[in-house]
Design an enzyme around this catalytic site. Structure first.
Site, PDB file in Angstrom:
ATOM      1  N   ASP A   1       0.844  -1.197   0.000  1.00  0.00           N
ATOM      2  CA  ASP A   1       0.000   0.000   0.000  1.00  0.00           C
ATOM      3  C   ASP A   1       0.882   1.250   0.000  1.00  0.00           C
ATOM      4  O   ASP A   1       2.031   1.204   0.431  1.00  0.00           O
ATOM      5  CB  ASP A   1      -0.873   0.052   1.266  1.00  0.00           C
ATOM      6  CG  ASP A   1      -1.789  -1.155   1.373  1.00  0.00           C
ATOM      7  OD1 ASP A   1      -2.101  -1.756   0.336  1.00  0.00           O
ATOM      8  OD2 ASP A   1      -2.183  -1.466   2.510  1.00  0.00           O
TER       9      ASP A   1
HETATM   10  N1  URA Z   1      -1.155  -5.902   3.994  1.00  0.00           N
HETATM   11  C1  URA Z   1      -1.636  -4.652   3.969  1.00  0.00           C
HETATM   12  O1  URA Z   1      -2.652  -4.350   4.575  1.00  0.00           O
HETATM   13  N2  URA Z   1      -0.965  -3.737   3.241  1.00  0.00           N
HETATM   14  C2  URA Z   1       0.171  -3.998   2.590  1.00  0.00           C
HETATM   15  O2  URA Z   1       0.740  -3.103   1.969  1.00  0.00           O
HETATM   16  C3  URA Z   1       0.662  -5.313   2.620  1.00  0.00           C
HETATM   17  C4  URA Z   1      -0.018  -6.260   3.333  1.00  0.00           C
END
Ligand code: URA
Length: 233
Positions: free
Chosen positions: A102
């Site tokens: 993310d």
């Molecule tokens: N889980 C999440 O919530 N975000 C990420 O970026 C990776 C795994």
């Protein structure tokens, strides 16, 4: 492969631009001899404006992703491609993240132009476990480990339960989570399902490979052969 195609595939320009660059004498061998379109010495012997060429296909790099960068090449804001030489975004085949993080997740990201390798690493069957460290808004309640390990947790708007995941308590509001898969916002949604909220999230390892301590935020480098072997346990 012809020299024009090689350089265009590495992102040095369109075929036309690369042809012009070759004709202008920008491409030489290691001894400084100007190369023509029909020359093709070994990759390691080719120089572009005196510099060694970028590594050929298949390329795999590691990146310490900072907060605020998206893993998409399309995003109008800051993207992980901004952290690499500009031409890396124009390689063919393209250089893609192996399991996106993310925008506000930091840490260990691998990227490759090798689609087969990418699928091998992200496929749950490969057993390349991904380990994350999360800081939470509220103290852990105590039930999260069992819930995540159950293999029956179904996230909002999904129908297939998550594979069992491991939780290690590091502190009142700190935990390490080990996943076999990589669903959208998975760690954040798992803690939301447990009644908590992730304040910050960092990936620290993939398979048996930890992010090297000397890889600073925003820094990247190609993986060595030994490091790639460690990704597969
Ligand atoms: N889980 C999440 O919530 N975000 C990420 O970026 C990776 C795994």
């Amino acid at each position: 492969m012809k020299l024009v195609k090689l350089l265009a595939n590495l992102g040095y320009g369109s075929r036309k631009e690369v042809q012009r660059l070759i004709r202008s004498g920008a491409v030489t061998d290691a001894g400084g001899n100007v190369l023509g379109e029909n020359d093709l010495p070994p990759h390691a012997q080719i120089r572009f404006r005196g510099e060694e060429l970028d590594p050929p296909f298949p390329l795999i790099i590691m990146l310490n992703k900072p907060d605020g960068y998206t893993c998409s090449s399309e995003d109008p804001g800051s993207t992980i491609y901004d952290l690499l030489p500009e031409r890396y975004a124009h390689r063919n085949p393209g250089l893609n993240p192996i399991g996106r993080l993310d925008k506000d997740t930091t840490g260990f990201l691998l990227m490759t132009d090798d689609g087969k390798l990418l699928h091998q690493i992200i496929h749950p069957k490969s057993n390349c476990l991904k380990v994350y460290q999360a800081t939470l808004d509220r103290p852990l309640a105590g039930h999260e480990g069992e819930l995540f390990a159950s293999g029956t947790l179904v996230l909002n708007s999904e129908s297939r339960p998550l594979l069992p995941a491991a939780l290690e308590v590091l502190g009142e509001k700190e935990a390490r989570i080990t996943l076999h898969e990589g669903r959208y916002h998975q760690v954040r949604r798992m803690f939301a399902a447990a009644g908590n909220h992730v304040l910050s999230l960092k990936r620290i390892s993939i398979g048996g490979l930890q992010m090297p301590a000397d890889l600073g935020e925003g820094e990247w480098r190609p993986l060595t052969r030994e490091e790639l072997a460690r990704v597969f346990p």
